[in-house]
Design a protein around this motif. Structure first.
Motif, PDB file in Angstrom:
ATOM      1  N   PHE A  87       0.837  -1.188   0.000  1.00 55.10           N
ATOM      2  CA  PHE A  87       0.000   0.000   0.000  1.00 55.10           C
ATOM      3  C   PHE A  87       0.875   1.242   0.000  1.00 55.10           C
ATOM      4  N   GLU A  88       0.325   2.323  -0.519  1.00 59.45           N
ATOM      5  CA  GLU A  88       1.096   3.564  -0.568  1.00 59.45           C
ATOM      6  C   GLU A  88       1.441   4.053   0.841  1.00 59.45           C
ATOM      7  N   GLU A  89       0.448   4.082   1.707  1.00 62.08           N
ATOM      8  CA  GLU A  89       0.648   4.453   3.108  1.00 62.08           C
ATOM      9  C   GLU A  89      -0.245   3.559   3.956  1.00 62.08           C
ATOM     10  N   VAL A  90       0.218   3.252   5.155  1.00 62.18           N
ATOM     11  CA  VAL A  90      -0.570   2.456   6.081  1.00 62.18           C
ATOM     12  C   VAL A  90      -0.490   3.131   7.447  1.00 62.18           C
ATOM     13  N   TRP A  91      -1.632   3.303   8.076  1.00 55.53           N
ATOM     14  CA  TRP A  91      -1.687   3.838   9.424  1.00 55.53           C
ATOM     15  C   TRP A  91      -2.196   2.735  10.342  1.00 55.53           C
ATOM     16  N   ILE A  92      -1.562   2.613  11.488  1.00 57.33           N
ATOM     17  CA  ILE A  92      -1.934   1.577  12.447  1.00 57.33           C
ATOM     18  C   ILE A  92      -2.306   2.245  13.761  1.00 57.33           C
ATOM     19  N   ILE A  93      -3.454   1.863  14.286  1.00 55.43           N
ATOM     20  CA  ILE A  93      -3.888   2.299  15.613  1.00 55.43           C
ATOM     21  C   ILE A  93      -4.015   1.014  16.425  1.00 55.43           C
ATOM     22  N   THR A  94      -3.332   0.955  17.547  1.00 57.07           N
ATOM     23  CA  THR A  94      -3.338  -0.293  18.315  1.00 57.07           C
ATOM     24  C   THR A  94      -3.331  -0.003  19.803  1.00 57.07           C
ATOM     25  N   GLY A  95      -3.829  -0.937  20.575  1.00 56.55           N
ATOM     26  CA  GLY A  95      -3.818  -0.737  22.016  1.00 56.55           C
ATOM     27  C   GLY A  95      -4.508  -1.852  22.766  1.00 56.55           C
ATOM     28  N   PRO A  96      -4.544  -1.707  24.088  1.00 57.41           N
ATOM     29  CA  PRO A  96      -5.171  -2.712  24.945  1.00 57.41           C
ATOM     30  C   PRO A  96      -6.664  -2.482  25.116  1.00 57.41           C
ATOM     31  N   VAL A  97      -7.347  -3.554  25.471  1.00 60.75           N
ATOM     32  CA  VAL A  97      -8.769  -3.509  25.814  1.00 60.75           C
ATOM     33  C   VAL A  97      -8.900  -4.039  27.241  1.00 60.75           C
ATOM     34  N   TYR A  98      -9.554  -3.259  28.082  1.00 63.46           N
ATOM     35  CA  TYR A  98      -9.779  -3.652  29.476  1.00 63.46           C
ATOM     36  C   TYR A  98     -11.276  -3.797  29.719  1.00 63.46           C
ATOM     37  N   ASP A  99     -11.646  -4.756  30.568  1.00 61.69           N
ATOM     38  CA  ASP A  99     -13.044  -4.824  30.963  1.00 61.69           C
ATOM     39  C   ASP A  99     -13.181  -4.265  32.371  1.00 61.69           C
ATOM     40  N   GLU A 100     -14.371  -4.386  32.959  1.00 57.73           N
ATOM     41  CA  GLU A 100     -14.611  -3.798  34.284  1.00 57.73           C
ATOM     42  C   GLU A 100     -13.881  -4.542  35.412  1.00 57.73           C
ATOM     43  N   HIS A 101     -13.468  -5.778  35.165  1.00 59.74           N
ATOM     44  CA  HIS A 101     -12.746  -6.558  36.175  1.00 59.74           C
ATOM     45  C   HIS A 101     -11.253  -6.290  36.040  1.00 59.74           C
ATOM     46  N   LYS A 102     -10.642  -5.807  37.101  1.00 60.25           N
ATOM     47  CA  LYS A 102      -9.242  -5.387  37.039  1.00 60.25           C
ATOM     48  C   LYS A 102      -8.314  -6.484  37.564  1.00 60.25           C
ATOM     49  N   ASP A 103      -7.533  -7.089  36.638  1.00 59.16           N
ATOM     50  CA  ASP A 103      -6.469  -8.023  37.006  1.00 59.16           C
ATOM     51  C   ASP A 103      -5.147  -7.285  36.881  1.00 59.16           C
ATOM     52  N   VAL A 104      -4.265  -7.486  37.852  1.00 55.14           N
ATOM     53  CA  VAL A 104      -2.987  -6.770  37.835  1.00 55.14           C
ATOM     54  C   VAL A 104      -1.824  -7.714  38.108  1.00 55.14           C
ATOM     55  N   LEU A 105      -0.643  -7.322  37.610  1.00 59.10           N
ATOM     56  CA  LEU A 105       0.585  -8.005  37.987  1.00 59.10           C
ATOM     57  C   LEU A 105       0.882  -7.654  39.446  1.00 59.10           C
ATOM     58  N   LYS A 106       1.784  -8.388  40.087  1.00 54.41           N
ATOM     59  CA  LYS A 106       2.158  -8.082  41.470  1.00 54.41           C
ATOM     60  C   LYS A 106       2.628  -6.643  41.618  1.00 54.41           C
ATOM     61  N   SER A 107       3.215  -6.107  40.553  1.00 52.05           N
ATOM     62  CA  SER A 107       3.728  -4.730  40.564  1.00 52.05           C
ATOM     63  C   SER A 107       2.617  -3.688  40.461  1.00 52.05           C
ATOM     64  N   GLY A 108       1.381  -4.128  40.185  1.00 53.14           N
ATOM     65  CA  GLY A 108       0.265  -3.207  40.062  1.00 53.14           C
ATOM     66  C   GLY A 108      -0.101  -2.858  38.631  1.00 53.14           C
ATOM     67  N   VAL A 109       0.681  -3.309  37.643  1.00 55.66           N
ATOM     68  CA  VAL A 109       0.385  -3.037  36.237  1.00 55.66           C
ATOM     69  C   VAL A 109      -0.866  -3.830  35.839  1.00 55.66           C
ATOM     70  N   GLU A 110      -1.850  -3.128  35.282  1.00 50.29           N
ATOM     71  CA  GLU A 110      -3.088  -3.802  34.890  1.00 50.29           C
ATOM     72  C   GLU A 110      -2.865  -4.671  33.659  1.00 50.29           C
ATOM     73  N   ILE A 111      -3.505  -5.834  33.661  1.00 52.00           N
ATOM     74  CA  ILE A 111      -3.399  -6.799  32.561  1.00 52.00           C
ATOM     75  C   ILE A 111      -4.590  -6.620  31.630  1.00 52.00           C
ATOM     76  N   PRO A 112      -4.340  -6.295  30.364  1.00 43.88           N
ATOM     77  CA  PRO A 112      -5.454  -6.158  29.417  1.00 43.88           C
ATOM     78  C   PRO A 112      -6.149  -7.500  29.177  1.00 43.88           C
ATOM     79  N   ASP A 113      -7.416  -7.418  28.795  1.00 47.92           N
ATOM     80  CA  ASP A 113      -8.189  -8.612  28.461  1.00 47.92           C
ATOM     81  C   ASP A 113      -7.993  -8.998  27.001  1.00 47.92           C
ATOM     82  N   ALA A 114      -7.711  -7.988  26.184  1.00 45.11           N
ATOM     83  CA  ALA A 114      -7.555  -8.202  24.744  1.00 45.11           C
ATOM     84  C   ALA A 114      -6.770  -7.022  24.172  1.00 45.11           C
ATOM     85  N   PHE A 115      -6.538  -7.079  22.863  1.00 45.04           N
ATOM     86  CA  PHE A 115      -5.818  -6.022  22.154  1.00 45.04           C
ATOM     87  C   PHE A 115      -6.525  -5.751  20.841  1.00 45.04           C
TER      88      PHE A 115
END
Length: 173
Positions: A87-115
Motif C-alpha cells: 500500500f502507498e501508506e498504512v496507518w496503524i492504531i493499536t492498544g489494549p482492551v480492558y473490561d470492568e474486572h481489574k487483574d494486575v501483575l504483582k507490581s500493580g500493572v493492569e493486565i489487558p483482556d484483549a488487544f
C-alpha cells in the motif's frame, strides 16, 4: 524489506509519564512485555534510534506469551512485510482492551483482556479499514479472520473514538 537493528536487552522507564513502570515489574510475572508500536516494523523502517523508543515501558503492556509470540507477532509481521510494502501508506492504531474486572501483575500493572489493531490505508482517495480484536486467551495458531471486528465495536469496548476526523458517512461505512 529491511532488517531491524538488534533488540536492546532491557526496556526503559519512560520519565515523561506519571506512571513509572519498570522493566522488572514484569519479571517472573508469566507475561511478556508486549510492544504496542512494534520493534521490528519501527526498527526496519526508521532505524535504531526510533527502534529504541519502542522499548520505553510506556509502549509496553502485559501480553500472554502465546499471544505475543505467535498470532500478535504474525499480525505485526504481515503489516510490516506485506501491507506496508503493498500500500502507498498504512496507518496503524493499536492498544489494549480492558473490561470492568481489574487483574494486575504483582507490581500493580493492569493486565489487558484483549488487544485491538486498526489498519487504515487509502485507495483512490477513500479510506479502507480492517480491524481486529484479539483476546489474551488464544492458542496462537488461529486465523486472523477469527478476530475481525468493526471499529464501532472497538470504540464500544475501549471508550475511545477512532477516525473521528472523517465525515460521519465515511466513518460509519
Amino acid at each position: 524489506n529491511a532488517d531491524s537493528p538488534p533488540r536492546p536487552s532491557r526496556f526503559t522507564v519512560d520519565t515523561r509519564t506519571t506512571s513509572r513502570v519498570r522493566h522488572d515489574d514484569y519479571t517472573l510475572s508469566g507475561y511478556d512485555r508486549g510492544h504496542m508500536a512494534p520493534n521490528y516494523a519501527i526498527g526496519s523502517r526508521y532505524g535504531a534510534s526510533a527502534q529504541r523508543e519502542t522499548f520505553f515501558m510506556s509502549n509496553i503492556v502485559p501480553q500472554k506469551p502465546v499471544l505475543n509470540r505467535r498470532i500478535w507477532r504474525r499480525l505485526e509481521e504481515r503489516i510490516a512485510k506485506e501491507y506496508a510494502m503493498s500500500f502507498e501508506e498504512v496507518w496503524i492504531i493499536t492498544g489494549p482492551v480492558y473490561d470492568e474486572h481489574k487483574d494486575v501483575l504483582k507490581s500493580g500493572v493492569e493486565i489487558p483482556d484483549a488487544f485491538f489493531k486498526i489498519i487504515v490505508d487509502e485507495q483512490s482517495g477513500k479510506p479502507r479499514v480492517m480491524a481486529f480484536v484479539i483476546d489474551q486467551d488464544v492458542t496462537g495458531s488461529e486465523r486472523f479472520s477469527q478476530f475481525l471486528a468493526s471499529v464501532d465495536f472497538i470504540e464500544l469496548e475501549t471508550g475511545l473514538d477512532f477516525l473521528s476526523g472523517l465525515e460521519d458517512g465515511v466513518e460509519e461505512k
